[in-house]
Design a protein around this motif. Sequence first.
Motif, PDB file in Angstrom:
ATOM      1  N   GLY A 178       1.084   0.537   4.011  1.00 53.83           N
ATOM      2  CA  GLY A 178       1.555   0.019   2.726  1.00 53.83           C
ATOM      3  C   GLY A 178       3.067  -0.147   2.670  1.00 53.83           C
ATOM      4  O   GLY A 178       3.574  -1.121   2.105  1.00 53.83           O
ATOM      5  N   MET A 179       3.791   0.784   3.268  1.00 58.80           N
ATOM      6  CA  MET A 179       5.251   0.666   3.295  1.00 58.80           C
ATOM      7  C   MET A 179       5.689  -0.475   4.205  1.00 58.80           C
ATOM      8  O   MET A 179       6.636  -1.199   3.891  1.00 58.80           O
ATOM      9  N   VAL A 180       5.021  -0.658   5.325  1.00 61.30           N
ATOM     10  CA  VAL A 180       5.391  -1.732   6.254  1.00 61.30           C
ATOM     11  C   VAL A 180       5.031  -3.097   5.679  1.00 61.30           C
ATOM     12  O   VAL A 180       5.806  -4.052   5.793  1.00 61.30           O
ATOM     13  N   ILE A 181       3.875  -3.198   5.041  1.00 64.72           N
ATOM     14  CA  ILE A 181       3.407  -4.489   4.542  1.00 64.72           C
ATOM     15  C   ILE A 181       4.333  -5.045   3.462  1.00 64.72           C
ATOM     16  O   ILE A 181       4.452  -6.256   3.299  1.00 64.72           O
ATOM     17  N   VAL A 182       5.037  -4.178   2.749  1.00 62.72           N
ATOM     18  CA  VAL A 182       6.006  -4.628   1.750  1.00 62.72           C
ATOM     19  C   VAL A 182       7.083  -5.482   2.409  1.00 62.72           C
ATOM     20  O   VAL A 182       7.550  -6.469   1.842  1.00 62.72           O
ATOM     21  N   PHE A 183       7.471  -5.126   3.620  1.00 67.31           N
ATOM     22  CA  PHE A 183       8.513  -5.862   4.323  1.00 67.31           C
ATOM     23  C   PHE A 183       7.942  -6.997   5.179  1.00 67.31           C
ATOM     24  O   PHE A 183       8.685  -7.724   5.820  1.00 67.31           O
ATOM     25  N   TRP A 184       6.620  -7.104   5.224  1.00 72.20           N
ATOM     26  CA  TRP A 184       5.991  -8.166   6.008  1.00 72.20           C
ATOM     27  C   TRP A 184       5.926  -9.445   5.197  1.00 72.20           C
ATOM     28  O   TRP A 184       6.393 -10.485   5.617  1.00 72.20           O
ATOM     29  N   HIS A 185       5.305  -9.349   4.020  1.00 72.27           N
ATOM     30  CA  HIS A 185       5.249 -10.503   3.123  1.00 72.27           C
ATOM     31  C   HIS A 185       4.899 -10.018   1.715  1.00 72.27           C
ATOM     32  O   HIS A 185       3.966  -9.244   1.546  1.00 72.27           O
ATOM     33  N   PRO A 186       5.633 -10.486   0.698  1.00 76.32           N
ATOM     34  CA  PRO A 186       5.380  -9.994  -0.667  1.00 76.32           C
ATOM     35  C   PRO A 186       4.025 -10.404  -1.229  1.00 76.32           C
ATOM     36  O   PRO A 186       3.455  -9.691  -2.046  1.00 76.32           O
ATOM     37  N   LEU A 187       3.478 -11.528  -0.795  1.00 76.28           N
ATOM     38  CA  LEU A 187       2.204 -11.985  -1.344  1.00 76.28           C
ATOM     39  C   LEU A 187       1.059 -11.058  -0.951  1.00 76.28           C
ATOM     40  O   LEU A 187       0.187 -10.750  -1.775  1.00 76.28           O
ATOM     41  N   ILE A 188       1.038 -10.594   0.281  1.00 68.13           N
ATOM     42  CA  ILE A 188      -0.015  -9.665   0.701  1.00 68.13           C
ATOM     43  C   ILE A 188       0.153  -8.327  -0.011  1.00 68.13           C
ATOM     44  O   ILE A 188      -0.829  -7.661  -0.341  1.00 68.13           O
ATOM     45  N   THR A 189       1.394  -7.940  -0.278  1.00 69.62           N
ATOM     46  CA  THR A 189       1.647  -6.720  -1.036  1.00 69.62           C
ATOM     47  C   THR A 189       1.038  -6.841  -2.427  1.00 69.62           C
ATOM     48  O   THR A 189       0.386  -5.907  -2.912  1.00 69.62           O
ATOM     49  N   LEU A 190       1.225  -7.993  -3.053  1.00 73.32           N
ATOM     50  CA  LEU A 190       0.633  -8.229  -4.371  1.00 73.32           C
ATOM     51  C   LEU A 190      -0.891  -8.175  -4.307  1.00 73.32           C
ATOM     52  O   LEU A 190      -1.535  -7.573  -5.171  1.00 73.32           O
ATOM     53  N   CYS A 191      -1.473  -8.763  -3.266  1.00 75.40           N
ATOM     54  CA  CYS A 191      -2.939  -8.727  -3.109  1.00 75.40           C
ATOM     55  C   CYS A 191      -3.452  -7.296  -2.961  1.00 75.40           C
ATOM     56  O   CYS A 191      -4.463  -6.930  -3.566  1.00 75.40           O
ATOM     57  N   VAL A 192      -2.761  -6.492  -2.183  1.00 73.63           N
ATOM     58  CA  VAL A 192      -3.172  -5.097  -1.983  1.00 73.63           C
ATOM     59  C   VAL A 192      -3.036  -4.324  -3.293  1.00 73.63           C
ATOM     60  O   VAL A 192      -3.917  -3.525  -3.639  1.00 73.63           O
ATOM     61  N   LEU A 193      -1.964  -4.569  -4.050  1.00 74.08           N
ATOM     62  CA  LEU A 193      -1.798  -3.884  -5.339  1.00 74.08           C
ATOM     63  C   LEU A 193      -2.890  -4.289  -6.328  1.00 74.08           C
ATOM     64  O   LEU A 193      -3.404  -3.447  -7.063  1.00 74.08           O
TER      65      LEU A 193
END
Length: 183
Positions: free
Chosen positions: A138-153
Amino acid sequence: FSFVDEDVFTHIGMIKDILHTGFVGKSNMYPAIHVFGSVISLISGLNIHTVTMVIPGLFAIIFMLGNYLLLKNFFPDSSKLLYGLSFTLPLCCGRAATLFIPNAEAYLVLPLILYLIIGCLRGNENTKYFAILSITVGMVIVFWHPLITLCVLILLGTLYCLHLIPIVNTSIHLDKSILLSIM
């Protein structure tokens, strides 16, 4: 594998910047993929163009592995598992899995993230390991792409809301503290 589209040359340039300066530039919106590409290039000795063609293949493997692990939770029977995997194969071989773009690589990690979240929700002796891995990813994915972070949230929020429904709550056995720590 292609350099035709999706701003791949910009990503190659950002990897070059990291390799030449040792720092992530201020304008780098997706630093995780560029740091990853830099590390792969340094460790393997491959040139950056080759690295940008290898990384989508690595993420395609992660996608298939994540789907396998995720489907194994739902279908312990091998015939149903193989049937489910047959539907994920076209997604793995599609255009997004052949281009070096942060959004595509981030989406290819989504089945693995779902598997880790389900591992947290199981409530067995491995729950803490799944929680640690989920938080790390979860911490790494934030820096990977914001859209996937939003999907996970959104996914985690949906799971939390489902927990509030009594029928779902008894069938999932969701631990609020684990879910909130992942969020």
